[in-house]
Design an enzyme around this catalytic site. Sequence first.
Site, PDB file in Angstrom:
ATOM      1  N   LYS A 165       0.852  -1.193   0.000  1.00 34.55           N
ATOM      2  CA  LYS A 165       0.000   0.000   0.000  1.00 34.55           C
ATOM      3  C   LYS A 165       0.889   1.245   0.000  1.00 34.55           C
ATOM      4  O   LYS A 165       1.805   1.356   0.813  1.00 34.55           O
ATOM      5  CB  LYS A 165      -0.898   0.009   1.246  1.00 34.55           C
ATOM      6  CG  LYS A 165      -1.837   1.207   1.300  1.00 34.55           C
ATOM      7  CD  LYS A 165      -2.857   1.063   2.401  1.00 34.55           C
ATOM      8  CE  LYS A 165      -2.403   1.628   3.710  1.00 34.55           C
ATOM      9  NZ  LYS A 165      -2.277   3.100   3.758  1.00 34.55           N
ATOM     10  N   ASP A 193      -3.552   4.435  -1.591  1.00 35.94           N
ATOM     11  CA  ASP A 193      -4.472   4.864  -0.523  1.00 35.94           C
ATOM     12  C   ASP A 193      -4.350   6.367  -0.307  1.00 35.94           C
ATOM     13  O   ASP A 193      -3.742   6.816   0.668  1.00 35.94           O
ATOM     14  CB  ASP A 193      -4.117   4.073   0.752  1.00 35.94           C
ATOM     15  CG  ASP A 193      -5.057   4.366   1.908  1.00 35.94           C
ATOM     16  OD1 ASP A 193      -6.189   4.828   1.652  1.00 35.94           O
ATOM     17  OD2 ASP A 193      -4.660   4.135   3.065  1.00 35.94           O
ATOM     18  N   LYS A 218      -7.068   8.451  -0.251  1.00 37.17           N
ATOM     19  CA  LYS A 218      -8.257   8.903   0.509  1.00 37.17           C
ATOM     20  C   LYS A 218      -8.761  10.275   0.046  1.00 37.17           C
ATOM     21  O   LYS A 218      -8.856  11.226   0.834  1.00 37.17           O
ATOM     22  CB  LYS A 218      -7.933   8.983   2.012  1.00 37.17           C
ATOM     23  CG  LYS A 218      -7.496   7.679   2.634  1.00 37.17           C
ATOM     24  CD  LYS A 218      -7.325   7.850   4.137  1.00 37.17           C
ATOM     25  CE  LYS A 218      -6.811   6.624   4.821  1.00 37.17           C
ATOM     26  NZ  LYS A 218      -5.395   6.308   4.512  1.00 37.17           N
ATOM     27  N   ASP A 225     -13.089  15.727  -1.499  1.00 32.56           N
ATOM     28  CA  ASP A 225     -13.202  17.076  -2.070  1.00 32.56           C
ATOM     29  C   ASP A 225     -14.545  17.177  -2.815  1.00 32.56           C
ATOM     30  O   ASP A 225     -15.359  16.243  -2.773  1.00 32.56           O
ATOM     31  CB  ASP A 225     -12.009  17.338  -3.011  1.00 32.56           C
ATOM     32  CG  ASP A 225     -11.571  18.800  -2.982  1.00 32.56           C
ATOM     33  OD1 ASP A 225     -12.448  19.667  -3.107  1.00 32.56           O
ATOM     34  OD2 ASP A 225     -10.369  19.063  -2.831  1.00 32.56           O
ATOM     35  N   THR A 252     -10.222   4.011  11.118  1.00 31.00           N
ATOM     36  CA  THR A 252     -10.102   3.056  12.232  1.00 31.00           C
ATOM     37  C   THR A 252      -9.429   3.676  13.463  1.00 31.00           C
ATOM     38  O   THR A 252      -9.361   3.042  14.506  1.00 31.00           O
ATOM     39  CB  THR A 252      -9.300   1.821  11.783  1.00 31.00           C
ATOM     40  OG1 THR A 252      -8.053   2.267  11.221  1.00 31.00           O
ATOM     41  CG2 THR A 252     -10.045   1.013  10.742  1.00 31.00           C
ATOM     42  N   ARG A 285       2.521  -1.512  11.027  1.00 37.34           N
ATOM     43  CA  ARG A 285       3.550  -1.483  12.073  1.00 37.34           C
ATOM     44  C   ARG A 285       3.802  -2.808  12.779  1.00 37.34           C
ATOM     45  O   ARG A 285       4.962  -3.083  13.130  1.00 37.34           O
ATOM     46  CB  ARG A 285       3.239  -0.351  13.059  1.00 37.34           C
ATOM     47  CG  ARG A 285       3.532   1.022  12.464  1.00 37.34           C
ATOM     48  CD  ARG A 285       2.860   2.144  13.205  1.00 37.34           C
ATOM     49  NE  ARG A 285       1.404   2.118  13.018  1.00 37.34           N
ATOM     50  CZ  ARG A 285       0.575   2.997  13.565  1.00 37.34           C
ATOM     51  NH1 ARG A 285       1.039   3.961  14.341  1.00 37.34           N
ATOM     52  NH2 ARG A 285      -0.727   2.918  13.333  1.00 37.34           N
TER      53      ARG A 285
HETATM   54  O1  LIG Z   1      -9.464   3.651   8.309  1.00 36.37           O
HETATM   55  C1  LIG Z   1      -8.282   3.523   7.938  1.00 36.37           C
HETATM   56  C2  LIG Z   1      -7.877   3.709   6.631  1.00 36.37           C
HETATM   57  C3  LIG Z   1      -6.567   3.511   6.288  1.00 36.37           C
HETATM   58  N1  LIG Z   1      -5.654   3.164   7.212  1.00 36.37           N
HETATM   59  C4  LIG Z   1      -4.257   2.959   6.765  1.00 36.37           C
HETATM   60  O2  LIG Z   1      -3.859   1.603   7.023  1.00 36.37           O
HETATM   61  C5  LIG Z   1      -2.548   1.549   7.517  1.00 36.37           C
HETATM   62  C6  LIG Z   1      -2.550   0.913   8.877  1.00 36.37           C
HETATM   63  O3  LIG Z   1      -1.221   0.843   9.367  1.00 36.37           O
HETATM   64  P1  LIG Z   1      -0.878   0.196  10.796  1.00 36.37           P
HETATM   65  O4  LIG Z   1       0.583   0.496  10.946  1.00 36.37           O
HETATM   66  O5  LIG Z   1      -1.201  -1.261  10.706  1.00 36.37           O
HETATM   67  O6  LIG Z   1      -1.722   0.905  11.817  1.00 36.37           O
HETATM   68  C7  LIG Z   1      -1.997   2.967   7.492  1.00 36.37           C
HETATM   69  O7  LIG Z   1      -1.257   3.131   6.313  1.00 36.37           O
HETATM   70  C8  LIG Z   1      -3.224   3.858   7.449  1.00 36.37           C
HETATM   71  O8  LIG Z   1      -3.027   5.028   6.692  1.00 36.37           O
HETATM   72  C9  LIG Z   1      -6.028   2.986   8.513  1.00 36.37           C
HETATM   73  O9  LIG Z   1      -5.222   2.667   9.401  1.00 36.37           O
HETATM   74  N2  LIG Z   1      -7.349   3.157   8.845  1.00 36.37           N
END
Ligand SMILES: O=c1ccn([C@@H]2O[C@H](COP(=O)(O)O)[C@@H](O)[C@H]2O)c(=O)[nH]1
Length: 238
Positions: A32, A59, A61, A64, A123, A215
């Site tokens: 991603k 991603d 997002k 606009d 999230t 992470r």
């Molecule tokens: O609602 C959302 C939409 C996108 N993300 C993205 O996913 C990854 C999660 O990374 P972790 O390190 O596993 O937390 C990150 O790139 C976010 O931009 C999200 O977390 N929640």
Amino acid sequence: MTTDKIIVPLDVPDLDSAIALVDKLPQVTFWKVGLELFTSTGPTILEILKSRQKRIFLDLKFHDIPNTVAGACRAAASYGVDLLTIHATNGKDALKAAVEAVQIGAEKAGTKPPKLIAITLLTSISTRQLAFDLKIPLELPEFALQMALLAQESGLDGAVCSPQEVGQLRESCGNDFLLVCPGVRPTWAEKGDQKRSLSPSQAILAGADYLVIGRPITAAADPELAWNQIVEEINTVS
Ligand SMILES: O=c1ccn([C@@H]2O[C@H](COP(=O)(O)O)[C@@H](O)[C@H]2O)c(=O)[nH]1
């Protein structure tokens, strides 16, 4: 295959760090590219990933007005990526314009259009923040479900949701609607800023098509070991 269900974010500041991470984890097939890397380096990383036969989730997002979102989607679709995000809260006009724009952008560039998926509710937002900071009167999973249904009615291919809501969304939106879950955390990993998480096996059992796991893998002392543990966990349920 289990490994194809895991999307790993390249949340790094520059191209060298991104390439180093891709080299460190050759078993990852789906990467991603998000706001940090794309803003700092532009589309070069997409070409690098494609030259290594990797799938790409762009991603960005988008959020606009319809005309601007459509222009951004047209441009993004020309890169030949697999998944592209837009916020469901753009509203129906922008969502419909985005659906049309990805087709036009891809056709003009001679590439396959990306699956366009809508962010339902980030999230990192807790149920408390939804009510008290964002002043949204709907509770979860209802708000996420309404956003997913809006995306579906507008012709999008799927939605991004937390694993805590994916079961309800799967039930209401059906099996053809793509559901992608970030905020996934193995029990041994820290939650960080993720507020509505579940484990990889729970997310798959609840109906997620893809898990975005960053992470816990990329910041682990041994990323390959972390990856293997997650694959093993998912294999116990799929
Ligand atoms: O609602 C959302 C939409 C996108 N993300 C993205 O996913 C990854 C999660 O990374 P972790 O390190 O596993 O937390 C990150 O790139 C976010 O931009 C999200 O977390 N929640």
